[in-house]
Scaffold this active site. Structure first.
Site, mmCIF file in Angstrom:
data_model
loop_
_atom_site.group_PDB
_atom_site.id
_atom_site.type_symbol
_atom_site.label_atom_id
_atom_site.label_comp_id
_atom_site.label_asym_id
_atom_site.label_seq_id
_atom_site.Cartn_x
_atom_site.Cartn_y
_atom_site.Cartn_z
ATOM 1 N N GLU A 1 -111.940 -17.312 86.615
ATOM 2 C CA GLU A 1 -112.525 -16.895 87.894
ATOM 3 C C GLU A 1 -113.055 -18.097 88.673
ATOM 4 O O GLU A 1 -112.971 -18.126 89.896
ATOM 5 C CB GLU A 1 -113.657 -15.888 87.635
ATOM 6 C CG GLU A 1 -113.121 -14.548 87.152
ATOM 7 C CD GLU A 1 -114.151 -13.698 86.425
ATOM 8 O OE1 GLU A 1 -114.469 -14.030 85.258
ATOM 9 O OE2 GLU A 1 -114.632 -12.727 86.999
ATOM 10 N N ARG B 1 -119.786 -16.794 93.863
ATOM 11 C CA ARG B 1 -119.326 -15.446 93.517
ATOM 12 C C ARG B 1 -120.352 -14.475 94.093
ATOM 13 O O ARG B 1 -121.545 -14.565 93.766
ATOM 14 C CB ARG B 1 -119.257 -15.290 92.002
ATOM 15 C CG ARG B 1 -118.954 -13.881 91.604
ATOM 16 C CD ARG B 1 -118.928 -13.725 90.107
ATOM 17 N NE ARG B 1 -118.600 -12.364 89.759
ATOM 18 C CZ ARG B 1 -119.257 -11.647 88.857
ATOM 19 N NH1 ARG B 1 -120.273 -12.163 88.203
ATOM 20 N NH2 ARG B 1 -118.887 -10.423 88.591
ATOM 21 N N ARG C 1 -122.778 -0.723 78.779
ATOM 22 C CA ARG C 1 -122.664 0.360 79.771
ATOM 23 C C ARG C 1 -121.844 1.501 79.194
ATOM 24 O O ARG C 1 -120.860 1.268 78.490
ATOM 25 C CB ARG C 1 -121.989 -0.141 81.048
ATOM 26 C CG ARG C 1 -122.764 -1.218 81.775
ATOM 27 C CD ARG C 1 -122.119 -1.516 83.127
ATOM 28 N NE ARG C 1 -122.636 -2.746 83.670
ATOM 29 C CZ ARG C 1 -121.880 -3.807 83.980
ATOM 30 N NH1 ARG C 1 -120.569 -3.768 83.821
ATOM 31 N NH2 ARG C 1 -122.437 -4.884 84.459
ATOM 32 N N HIS D 1 -114.662 -7.301 89.327
ATOM 33 C CA HIS D 1 -113.811 -8.247 88.578
ATOM 34 C C HIS D 1 -112.558 -8.600 89.381
ATOM 35 O O HIS D 1 -111.529 -8.972 88.805
ATOM 36 C CB HIS D 1 -113.328 -7.648 87.231
ATOM 37 C CG HIS D 1 -114.396 -7.476 86.199
ATOM 38 N ND1 HIS D 1 -114.415 -6.412 85.340
ATOM 39 C CD2 HIS D 1 -115.461 -8.239 85.865
ATOM 40 C CE1 HIS D 1 -115.452 -6.506 84.508
ATOM 41 N NE2 HIS D 1 -116.104 -7.616 84.825
ATOM 42 N N ASN E 1 -122.249 -18.985 90.186
ATOM 43 C CA ASN E 1 -122.200 -17.556 89.861
ATOM 44 C C ASN E 1 -123.585 -17.143 89.376
ATOM 45 O O ASN E 1 -123.974 -17.432 88.254
ATOM 46 C CB ASN E 1 -121.140 -17.353 88.758
ATOM 47 C CG ASN E 1 -121.024 -15.908 88.325
ATOM 48 O OD1 ASN E 1 -121.798 -15.052 88.741
ATOM 49 N ND2 ASN E 1 -120.058 -15.639 87.470
#
Ligand code: ADP
Length: 402
Positions: A384, A89, A239, A178, A10
């Site tokens: 994940e 990923r 964010r 996600h 990732n």
């Protein structure tokens, strides 16, 4: 150890997380993270058999050096020749990829092309792919896209209120992110509820540094809070999430911000960090509330939780029935304070938190945190890496059968 072991990679702009996993049992043999890549402070942390070790990386401090280091570690512990696949990923798969995909030159070209939609992510994901191709020459490489799970959203959920040609000609639409996490926890929820996934409708709240909420109807994503980019939706660590787009023009025209400065403001200086003026880390804000009775930290937390609750409530419009609310991600899995503040705004949806259960289910535990007479609310730790390993192994098995 089964025949298949998948190295999951990732890549972020300055980091690289990896994990060597048995996709059947979920056992993780070695894992680690390289941080501060592209700087002279680059280092890598490796976990193996309960031991952790940190090493400085050498020049040119890049993703290739990190991958070479990982190969060295795998050789040292006798696992290098056990890597049967590398699963990557990849953040943006656009509309082309709704499934995990074997990486070919053509796939690499389209990941590069999709860099237009995800300039911060796809180019660096490709760097990881190319570094792994060099290091594991004859090993199949699979791309697992963060957007793929959301490709089942209907048009009414993914088309913006903009001129339609911007979608048709330039692909400007909601994609969502996600996806692997929302997919995993929805499936785990169906198991926990003892229902078939194709009859299970849940809302999943992935709350980490990035936060997104998804509406999942009978196992399929039908709406999600992130959009063309991961900036849209709820307030996150750094964010802003949704703001009036007019603010961007105000910043540029009245306050002389450059587009770069606006970009940095909205992505890196806003959210929990920007509101609190203290930290993007939920733990630090919680500590200020609990230990110092800090009123501004309390307000920050209220804004964060209220916006999450509003997003969850809005997704009732996307579902025909509602089996459970699921919390996951670093904050969702650990912060009983955030969970209780979110759910206290959702009483009209039939949700009530059980305080004892809420404080018991933390630190990697899975469980129910609602009262017996409430609509169910579950905490499900995400994984994940396991999804990427399982899906990579599946792609390879399917191709072997063809
Ligand atoms: P990423 O999106 O980078 O994968 P994570 O899912 O690891 O991030 O989530 C990071 C967030 O989880 C941080 O805001 C951190 O403060 C929060 N977090 C981790 N542990 C706890 C805890 N015990 N209590 C509250 N928040 C926590």
């Amino acid at each position: 150890m089964s025949e298949q072991t998948v190295l999951v990679i990732n890549c972020g702009s300055s980091s690289l997380k990896f994990s060597l996993i048995d996709p059947d049992s979920g056992e993780e043999f070695v894992s680690g993270v390289a941080e501060r890549l592209m700087t002279e402070q680059a280092f890598i942390k490796i976990s193996h058999q309960g031991k952790k070790q940190q090493t400085a990386l050498s020049e040119p401090f890049d993703h290739q050096i990190a991958v070479n280091f990982i190969v060295g570690v795998l050789e040292q512990v006798g696992l290098a020749d056990k890597v049967s696949a590398v699963g990557h990923r990849v953040v943006h798969g656009g509309e082309s990829y709704s499934q995990p995909t074997m990486i070919t030159d053509e796939v690499k070209a389209s990941i590069a092309e999709l860099g237009k939609l995800a300039p911060l992510h796809n180019p660096v994901n490709l760097v990881g792919v190319e570094a792994a191709e060099q290091a594991f020459e004859d090993t199949p490489q699979v791309a697992v896209f963060d957007t793929a799970f959301h490709q089942t959203m209907p048009e009414k959920a993914f088309i913006y209120g903009l001129p339609y040609h911007l979608y048709k000609q330039h692909g400007i639409r909601r994609y969502g992110f996600h996806g692997t996490s929302h997919f995993f926890v929805a499936n785990q929820a169906a198991k926990a509820l003892q229902q078939p996934i194709n009859e299970t409708s849940v809302i999943t709240a992935h709350l980490g540094n990035g936060c997104s909420i998804s509406a999942i109807e009978n196992g399929k994503s039908v709406d999600t809070s992130m959009g063309l980019t991961p900036l849209e939706g709820v307030v996150m660590g750094t964010r802003s999430g949704d703001i009036d787009p007019g603010i961007v023009f105000h910043l540029i025209e009245q306050l002389n911000y450059t587009p770069d400065k606006v970009n940095s403001l909205l992505n890196k200086e806003s959210g929990l960090l920007g509101i609190s003026q203290m930290s993007n880390d939920c733990r630090t804000i919680e500590e200020a509330i609990v230990n110092d009775n800090d009123q501004h930290a309390d307000l920050t937390m209220d804004i964060f939780c209220y916006r999450i609750a509003k997003s969850i409530a809005s997704f009732m419009a996307a579902l025909s029935h509602f089996d459970a609310l699921i919390f996951t991600g670093g904050i969702g899995e650990n912060s009983n304070l955030v969970r209780s503040r979110v759910v206290r705004s959702l009483a009209l949806l039939g949700l009530t938190i059980d305080p004892q259960r809420n404080s018991d289910v933390r630190f990697g535990k899975q469980g129910l945190i609602s009262t017996d007479d409430s609509v169910k609310c579950l905490v499900i730790p995400t994984n994940e890496e396991l999804v990427i390993a399982m899906q990579s192994a599946q792609v390879i098995a399917e191709q072997a059968q063809e």
